[in-house]
Design a protein around this motif. Structure first.
Motif, mmCIF file in Angstrom:
data_model
loop_
_atom_site.group_PDB
_atom_site.id
_atom_site.type_symbol
_atom_site.label_atom_id
_atom_site.label_comp_id
_atom_site.label_asym_id
_atom_site.label_seq_id
_atom_site.Cartn_x
_atom_site.Cartn_y
_atom_site.Cartn_z
ATOM 1 N N LEU A 1 0.842 -1.196 0.000
ATOM 2 C CA LEU A 1 0.000 0.000 0.000
ATOM 3 C C LEU A 1 0.877 1.245 0.000
ATOM 4 C CD1 LEU A 1 -2.584 -1.147 2.710
ATOM 5 C CD2 LEU A 1 -3.065 -0.835 0.274
ATOM 6 N N SER A 2 0.323 2.351 -0.522
ATOM 7 C CA SER A 2 1.057 3.611 -0.536
ATOM 8 C C SER A 2 0.109 4.768 -0.261
ATOM 9 C CB SER A 2 1.731 3.817 -1.901
ATOM 10 O OG SER A 2 0.787 4.269 -2.869
ATOM 11 N N ASP B 1 -0.839 6.897 -2.184
ATOM 12 C CA ASP B 1 -1.671 7.158 -3.358
ATOM 13 C C ASP B 1 -2.899 6.261 -3.429
ATOM 14 O OD1 ASP B 1 0.106 9.134 -4.339
ATOM 15 O OD2 ASP B 1 1.417 7.565 -5.121
ATOM 16 N N ASP B 2 -3.017 5.318 -2.497
ATOM 17 C CA ASP B 2 -4.184 4.439 -2.476
ATOM 18 C C ASP B 2 -5.397 5.158 -1.912
ATOM 19 O OD1 ASP B 2 -3.680 1.714 -3.509
ATOM 20 O OD2 ASP B 2 -2.041 1.725 -2.068
ATOM 21 N N GLN C 1 -8.871 3.812 0.182
ATOM 22 C CA GLN C 1 -9.579 2.685 0.772
ATOM 23 C C GLN C 1 -11.073 2.963 0.864
ATOM 24 O OE1 GLN C 1 -9.465 -0.113 4.799
ATOM 25 N NE2 GLN C 1 -8.634 1.948 4.945
ATOM 26 N N PHE D 1 -2.780 7.206 3.297
ATOM 27 C CA PHE D 1 -3.802 7.237 2.249
ATOM 28 C C PHE D 1 -5.165 7.620 2.836
ATOM 29 C CE2 PHE D 1 -3.326 2.760 3.605
ATOM 30 C CZ PHE D 1 -4.594 2.525 4.130
ATOM 31 N N THR E 1 -9.015 2.014 -4.561
ATOM 32 C CA THR E 1 -7.955 1.167 -5.099
ATOM 33 C C THR E 1 -7.849 -0.153 -4.332
ATOM 34 O OG1 THR E 1 -6.256 2.182 -3.699
ATOM 35 C CG2 THR E 1 -6.618 3.156 -5.887
ATOM 36 N N PHE E 2 -8.412 -0.193 -3.120
ATOM 37 C CA PHE E 2 -8.489 -1.469 -2.406
ATOM 38 C C PHE E 2 -9.616 -1.422 -1.388
ATOM 39 C CE2 PHE E 2 -6.193 0.745 0.889
ATOM 40 C CZ PHE E 2 -6.424 0.055 2.068
ATOM 41 N N ARG F 1 -6.947 -2.256 -7.227
ATOM 42 C CA ARG F 1 -5.698 -3.005 -7.405
ATOM 43 C C ARG F 1 -5.823 -4.391 -6.783
ATOM 44 N NH1 ARG F 1 -1.182 -1.956 -5.294
ATOM 45 N NH2 ARG F 1 -1.780 -0.654 -3.526
#
Length: 614
Positions: free
Chosen positions: A230-231, A233-234, A236, A259, A280-281, A359
């Motif tokens: 994870l980063s 830029d994600d 949730q 994030f 993204t997740f 992702r």
């Protein structure tokens, strides 16, 4: 021998240099990125956001309000609410004030709420609305230590209950007089200080309060951060019950990594919201993936013709690509070209149902069917299954989303810093910084679960392969032996059936000491409506549909398909279809959608016994 994650590069320094507490973690995040988005939440039909600085301003005001109510360091504040922004802010407030959160599901019955509040010694209770306040009033004599109830949606009564706005006003006044009040509380926190008590969903007897110190949460955040999945830029999407350890660990990760998180606990809004939020997740229980899989495949079957054939061709290509990627390679030649066409014509449309930017998904709290996982991977939506318990702060093992870092049917590698070994009887033992310090005021239970070397007995049966991937067989207590002396692992069979039958909601396997295996079947209300419309039962009531001869014949076909894949002694010889689904509200499932096996088999023992009368 103890094993840990292999074939992986991770940042050990991230784990070694983690901060002292969640309060420190929150404060550091606010200092590092004060103006970036922290939380997104629904307001009517639109979404609004808080920056990290905004979040701290609100959380610190609530924390000061709690201090003003007399909450001392490590004293408990119970939080009984659905997943929403205020849950997040109150949890941060409690820990920033040096206190500990007692989590309570909003579906918990009033007597159990009173037990948890009293057993934990909670001084203040945060209640979502009048319904939760009523539970507390009903048992007020049983919770004499509760000095105040704070209601999120509602007004105070001038006595025992105060409103959210009243608490914030008290906190703001206290901060005006003592600006460093919360910083001083945070400075006093150490890794060993209690952060959370989560009560296990006991299927027999009273639930046990699992003690989780700040070090458990800061370890989880640092360990996940160290593996680089994870980063900042994600984005949730968080809908899981925050009273559950799975939801709670997903709440601490953004503090570490930075994030933003969109928060909305309304399950009926998940599909709509992911299309709007475009995360993204997302974490979810297997039932969510099973329902999505069943609905999409059923829709394709109903359409039939060229559309169905094209769908099956595209997912077939996706499966071939997935198989190549599992070997750490990428498709080439004809397969690469086919995948490009399949993606453009079919697979992208499935991905767009989930916002088009996912992702990976994270699945936890129960076993995920392998067929369902492989289907999602084929359409370009990877599910990384993980494993942990309340007593291990949720994440102990997790598959990685990158090629070579995941294995279908497994729960992945251990997080760095977590050790595993398999006992002689197959039980999984875990040790590491995420493991509980014990059960609240239950010395005997603590001694039974934790040995002198710090190994926690999980109660699960499993095995670790040569690459460090852990596979779970079943709960130790759920394994049963037929009268013929053969062992059966029920959850494996139940998971297989959900991957085969798109109409299935629940399958409950029975056969302990019996001459054959039987089952309770329930069907998904939404899915079965579509089937009914195609089989002359459109417009009929649910109970009439599922108890019809045609429906039983349909289910029998899927049971026969399942039995072909099982050993003779595991095969389902008889089954009963209930005229209603199993629910959280009726006590059949935990709030995280996990089956309460013993409760269900006892409740429907008459129907099960009738299957063995011949």
């Amino acid at each position: 021998m103890a094993l840990s994650a292999r074939d992986e590069v991770f940042d050990q320094a991230t784990i070694d240099h983690r901060v002292a507490s969640v309060g420190h973690l929150f404060r550091d995040r606010v200092s590092a990125t004060p103006t970036t988005e922290a939380f997104r939440y629904p307001v009517g039909e639109s979404w609004e956001s808080l920056t990290w600085a905004d979040s701290a301003a609100r959380a610190y005001a609530l924390a000061a309000g709690l201090v003003d109510l007399g909450v001392a360091p490590e004293e408990r504040v119970a939080l009984c609410s659905a997943t929403r922004l205020e849950w997040v802010l109150f949890d941060l407030a409690v820990m920033s004030a040096g206190a500990a959160t007692t989590t309570i599901y909003p579906t918990t019955l009033s007597a159990d709420v009173a037990y948890i509040v009293a057993d934990s010694g909670s001084k203040v209770v945060i209640a979502e609305d009048a319904t939760q306040v009523a539970k507390l009033r009903e048992h007020r004599p049983d919770i004499p230590e509760v000095s105040r109830v704070v209601v999120i949606d509602g007004e105070g009564d001038g006595d025992w209950v105060i409103s959210l706005s009243e608490l914030e006003e008290r906190g703001q006044a206290r901060l005006a007089a003592e600006p460093e009040l919360i910083n001083e509380r945070i400075d006093q926190l150490t890794p060993e200080h209690l952060a959370t008590i989560i009560y296990t969903s006991g299927t027999t007897g009273r639930p046990k309060g699992v003690l989780l110190p700040h070090s458990a949460w800061t370890y989880e955040a640092a360990a996940v951060d160290s593996i680089g999945i994870l980063s900042k830029d994600d984005l949730q999407y968080l809908w899981l019950p925050l009273a559950h350890v799975f939801g709670k660990v997903l709440l601490v990760l953004p503090l570490q990594i930075g994030f933003p998180t969109a928060v909305d606990g309304r399950v009926d809004k998940i599909v709509e919201n992911v299309g709007i939020v475009k995360p993204t997740f997302m974490g979810a229980a297997p039932r969510i993936f099973e329902k999505a899989y069943g609905k999409i495949t059923m829709m394709m079957a109903q359409d039939g013709g060229i559309k169905e054939k094209l769908f099956h061709w595209a997912t077939g290509v996706g499966r071939k690509v997935s198989a190549v990627q599992q070997q750490g390679k990428e498709p080439s030649g004809v397969l690469a070209l086919q995948h490009k066409v399949a993606n453009a014509v079919v697979l992208k449309k499935v991905q767009e149902r989930f916002g088009g930017r996912v992702r990976f998904f994270i699945s936890g709290s129960a076993a995920l069917n392998r067929d369902v996982a492989e289907w999602f991977d084929a359409v370009g939506l990877r599910i990384i299954e993980g494993y942990g318990l309340t007593e291990t702060s949720a994440a102990s093992f997790v598959n990685r989303p990158h090629a070579g870092g995941y294995k279908f049917g497994s729960v992945g590698w251990a997080l760095p810093g977590t050790e595993v070994k398999i006992a002689e009887d197959g039980e999984i033992l875990l040790r590491g910084p995420g493991v509980t310090s014990g059960y609240h005021e239950l010395e005997d239970a603590t001694a039974e679960a934790l040995d002198s070397d710090g190994w926690f007995r999980t109660g699960d049966i499993g095995e670790v392969d040569e690459r460090g991937f852990l596979s779970i067989t079943d709960r130790k207590k759920d394994l049963f032996k037929t009268s013929g002396g053969k062992y059966v692992a029920p959850s494996v069979i139940e998971s297989m059936f959900k991957g085969i039958c798109p109409y299935a909601s629940q399958l409950v396997i029975e056969g302990d000491g019996r001459k054959f295996v039987s089952a309770i079947v329930t069907l998904d209300p939404e899915a079965i409506e579509g089937w009914a419309g195609q089989n002359g039962l459109g417009g009929k009531e649910y109970a009439e549909i599922v108890t019809s001869p045609a429906c039983r014949e349909m289910v029998q076909g899927y049971v026969d398909e399942l039995n072909v894949q099982l050993n003779r002694w595991e095969q389902i010889k008889q089954f009963v279809i209930l005229d209603h689904d199993l629910t959280i509200e009726e006590g059949d499932l935990t709030p995280s959608m996990k089956l309460k096996r013993r409760v269900v088999t006892k409740k429907y023992s008459d129907q099960l016994d009738a299957l063995y009368t011949d």
